[in-house]
Design a protein around this motif. Structure first.
Motif, PDB file in Angstrom:
ATOM      1  N   ASP A   7       0.837  -1.205   0.000  1.00  7.56           N
ATOM      2  CA  ASP A   7       0.000   0.000   0.000  1.00  7.56           C
ATOM      3  C   ASP A   7       0.871   1.255   0.000  1.00  7.56           C
ATOM      4  OD1 ASP A   7      -2.398  -1.458   0.129  1.00  7.56           O
ATOM      5  OD2 ASP A   7      -2.410  -1.428   2.330  1.00  7.56           O
ATOM      6  N   LEU A   8       1.888   1.248   0.842  1.00  5.60           N
ATOM      7  CA  LEU A   8       2.762   2.420   0.977  1.00  5.60           C
ATOM      8  C   LEU A   8       3.523   2.685  -0.318  1.00  5.60           C
ATOM      9  CD1 LEU A   8       3.986   1.613   4.570  1.00  5.60           C
ATOM     10  CD2 LEU A   8       2.756   3.691   3.939  1.00  5.60           C
ATOM     11  N   ILE A   9       4.001   1.641  -0.949  1.00  2.00           N
ATOM     12  CA  ILE A   9       4.711   1.825  -2.224  1.00  2.00           C
ATOM     13  C   ILE A   9       3.770   2.408  -3.271  1.00  2.00           C
ATOM     14  CG2 ILE A   9       5.747   0.566  -4.160  1.00  2.00           C
ATOM     15  CD1 ILE A   9       7.104  -1.237  -2.072  1.00  2.00           C
ATOM     16  N   ILE A 103       8.628  10.421  -0.990  1.00  2.11           N
ATOM     17  CA  ILE A 103       9.081   9.510   0.076  1.00  2.11           C
ATOM     18  C   ILE A 103       8.755  10.110   1.440  1.00  2.11           C
ATOM     19  CG2 ILE A 103      11.109   8.512   1.212  1.00  2.11           C
ATOM     20  CD1 ILE A 103      10.605   7.014  -1.292  1.00  2.11           C
ATOM     21  N   HIS A 104       9.025  11.399   1.620  1.00  2.00           N
ATOM     22  CA  HIS A 104       8.769  12.068   2.903  1.00  2.00           C
ATOM     23  C   HIS A 104       7.311  11.920   3.310  1.00  2.00           C
ATOM     24  CE1 HIS A 104      12.344  15.079   2.158  1.00  2.00           C
ATOM     25  NE2 HIS A 104      12.681  13.825   1.962  1.00  2.00           N
ATOM     26  N   MET A 105       6.403  12.216   2.364  1.00  2.00           N
ATOM     27  CA  MET A 105       4.967  12.143   2.672  1.00  2.00           C
ATOM     28  C   MET A 105       4.544  10.717   3.005  1.00  2.00           C
ATOM     29  SD  MET A 105       3.216  14.673  -0.141  1.00  2.00           S
ATOM     30  CE  MET A 105       4.253  14.267  -1.567  1.00  2.00           C
ATOM     31  N   THR A 106       5.056   9.759   2.260  1.00  2.00           N
ATOM     32  CA  THR A 106       4.655   8.375   2.464  1.00  2.00           C
ATOM     33  C   THR A 106       5.116   7.847   3.817  1.00  2.00           C
ATOM     34  OG1 THR A 106       4.790   8.036   0.070  1.00  2.00           O
ATOM     35  CG2 THR A 106       4.662   6.084   1.440  1.00  2.00           C
ATOM     36  N   VAL A 107       6.346   8.177   4.205  1.00  2.00           N
ATOM     37  CA  VAL A 107       6.830   7.775   5.530  1.00  2.00           C
ATOM     38  C   VAL A 107       5.960   8.403   6.617  1.00  2.00           C
ATOM     39  CG1 VAL A 107       8.740   7.964   7.171  1.00  2.00           C
ATOM     40  CG2 VAL A 107       9.208   7.361   4.786  1.00  2.00           C
ATOM     41  N   ILE A 111       3.720   6.435   9.498  1.00  2.00           N
ATOM     42  CA  ILE A 111       3.821   6.666  10.946  1.00  2.00           C
ATOM     43  C   ILE A 111       2.460   7.062  11.508  1.00  2.00           C
ATOM     44  CG2 ILE A 111       4.913   8.061  12.742  1.00  2.00           C
ATOM     45  CD1 ILE A 111       7.276   8.446  10.727  1.00  2.00           C
ATOM     46  N   LEU A 112       1.776   7.972  10.816  1.00  2.00           N
ATOM     47  CA  LEU A 112       0.448   8.416  11.256  1.00  2.00           C
ATOM     48  C   LEU A 112      -0.540   7.255  11.272  1.00  2.00           C
ATOM     49  CD1 LEU A 112      -1.693  10.510  11.980  1.00  2.00           C
ATOM     50  CD2 LEU A 112      -1.812  11.141   9.554  1.00  2.00           C
ATOM     51  N   ASN A 113      -0.489   6.405  10.257  1.00  2.00           N
ATOM     52  CA  ASN A 113      -1.381   5.246  10.204  1.00  2.00           C
ATOM     53  C   ASN A 113      -1.178   4.347  11.428  1.00  2.00           C
ATOM     54  OD1 ASN A 113      -1.462   2.087   8.843  1.00  2.00           O
ATOM     55  ND2 ASN A 113      -3.278   3.373   8.698  1.00  2.00           N
ATOM     56  N   GLY A 367      12.233   3.678   7.283  1.00  2.00           N
ATOM     57  CA  GLY A 367      12.028   4.961   7.951  1.00  2.00           C
ATOM     58  C   GLY A 367      10.889   4.911   8.944  1.00  2.00           C
ATOM     59  N   ILE A 368       9.782   4.276   8.553  1.00  2.00           N
ATOM     60  CA  ILE A 368       8.621   4.164   9.444  1.00  2.00           C
ATOM     61  C   ILE A 368       8.981   3.376  10.699  1.00  2.00           C
ATOM     62  CG2 ILE A 368       6.312   3.171   9.686  1.00  2.00           C
ATOM     63  CD1 ILE A 368       5.994   3.715   6.616  1.00  2.00           C
TER      64      ILE A 368
END
Length: 384
Positions: A7-9, A103-107, A111-113, A367-368
């Motif tokens: 999902d993240l990718i 990448i920044h937004m996805t990480v 973390i928020l998820n 990163g997460i």
């Protein structure tokens, strides 16, 4: 909803296809909001800023808060034409996530998820920030009072991907991580004239050449060689034809320094050198500075020591790094709120800001995992 690695990718690739320039991140903002709205909302509260409409803040309510920890992810892209052969190449002509903000937004969303499902002990605030590459979005948000009320932040964190570090490596240092930058615009007012009669003119090109040469001596002769300062003039405009002496010239460049004191020192010396050149050439020289929010990224000693100690003891891959002369407007926020910025290695074949920048997506999970581990440690340790 729990985001998987796949999902993240896919989220990162979706971001990559819709890059938008500073203060125009409309699609990006909408997509972030769509993803966050799909999470459990039990602990979440969203805030938008009417005067900065592409910004988004998300508050995560802590179970027993003693502080509010902030995390920032920048969302804008660069005016770069992509040169990668990808199924998810940028769809916006001449614009690309060449600095890796996808990448920044996805990480950040990963973390928020996690914390939308696992309620944190402390309050968290996620700041999806527009206009990092230009227009000083961090400063705009701060000056608009974004970080007040339940969105007040006690300590702030953020990452930047690094093309030269192995995938997933966390890099950090105490003190300055990135330099501060200041734009310098110079207009030289001489007197135009015929090339055959130079004594009747005042050649702005000659003055510009002397200006550039003398300003460079600030670095070579006024600054301690063990300390860092850079002046670069990357643009010079003057003249219209070979046989006319130019009466005006425009020079554009940047100042960079690892401390705000260094930047201020260089600015003052430029003023002094300019005054001398005005007298020498009987000319008028206008110098304009624009720093905006691009202060040095100076990591807080106490918070960064804790962060580094955790990373060294954890399963994360950690590396001490040297300061870089790149600029980042997170420096303004760290000037107001104590915190830490760190690198996330993405091992790209192309450098940051290049048309072939291509980060390894495995870094997203790395990163997460590293930062959620740190946050859990930070919130549940006995340290204040």
């Amino acid at each position: 909803m729990t985001l998987t690695s796949d999902d993240l990718i896919q989220i990162r690739r979706n971001f990559h296809q819709i890059p938008e320039l500073a203060l125009h991140e409309v699609q990006t903002h909408a997509y972030i909001k769509e993803i966050v709205s799909s999470f459990s909302q039990e602990f979440l509260e969203l805030k938008e800023i009417p005067e900065l409409p592409t910004a988004l803040l998300v508050h995560v309510k802590g179970s027993d808060p003693s502080r509010t920890i902030g995390y920032r992810a920048d969302i804008d892209a660069l005016p770069v034409t992509e040169n990668n052969d990808l199924s998810y190449v940028s769809k916006n002509s001449g614009v690309m996530h060449a600095c890796g903000h996808d990448i920044h937004m996805t990480v950040a969303l990963g973390i928020l998820n996690y914390y939308s499902i696992h309620q944190p002990k402390d309050n968290l605030v996620f700041f999806f920030q527009p206009a990092e590459e230009s227009e000083s979005g961090g400063r705009k948000a701060y000056d608009l009072g974004a970080f007040t009320g339940i969105y007040h932040i006690d300590e702030f964190y953020g990452l930047h991907d690094n093309a030269d570090l192995p995938t997933g490596v966390i890099g950090c240092r105490i003190g300055t991580l990135f330099a501060g930058t200041t734009e310098v615009n110079v207009i030289i007012h001489g007197k135009s004239g015929h090339a055959a009669y130079p004594h009747e003119a005042n050649d702005a090109i000659v003055i510009a050449a002397n200006f550039i040469s003398q300003i460079q001596t600030i670095i070579s002769r006024n600054i301690d060689p063990t300390k860092c300062g850079v002046i670069t003039f990357g643009k010079l405009e003057a003249g219209s034809i070979r046989n006319v002496i130019s009466g005006t010239a425009r020079v554009e460049g940047t100042i960079r320094g690892l401390t705000q004191d260094m930047i201020e020192f260089i600015r003052q010396r430029i003023i002094e050198v300019t005054k001398g050149l005005e007298i020498s050439f009987n000319a008028k020289i206008d110098v304009e500075y624009n720093q905006g929010g691009y202060f040095p990224v100076e990591n807080n000693t106490e918070l960064t020591t804790r962060f580094i100690n955790y990373m060294k003891k954890s399963d994360a891959k950690y590396k001490d790094v040297a300061p870089a002369m790149t600029g980042e407007d997170f420096g303004y926020l760290l000037n107001k709120i104590p915190g830490t910025m760190f690198w996330l290695g993405v091992d790209s074949p192309g450098s940051l800001h290049s048309s072939d920048f291509l980060p390894h997506e495995k870094a997203i999970d790395d990163g997460i995992k590293a930062f959620t581990g740190f946050l859990n440690y930070r919130m549940n340790s006995e340290e204040n």
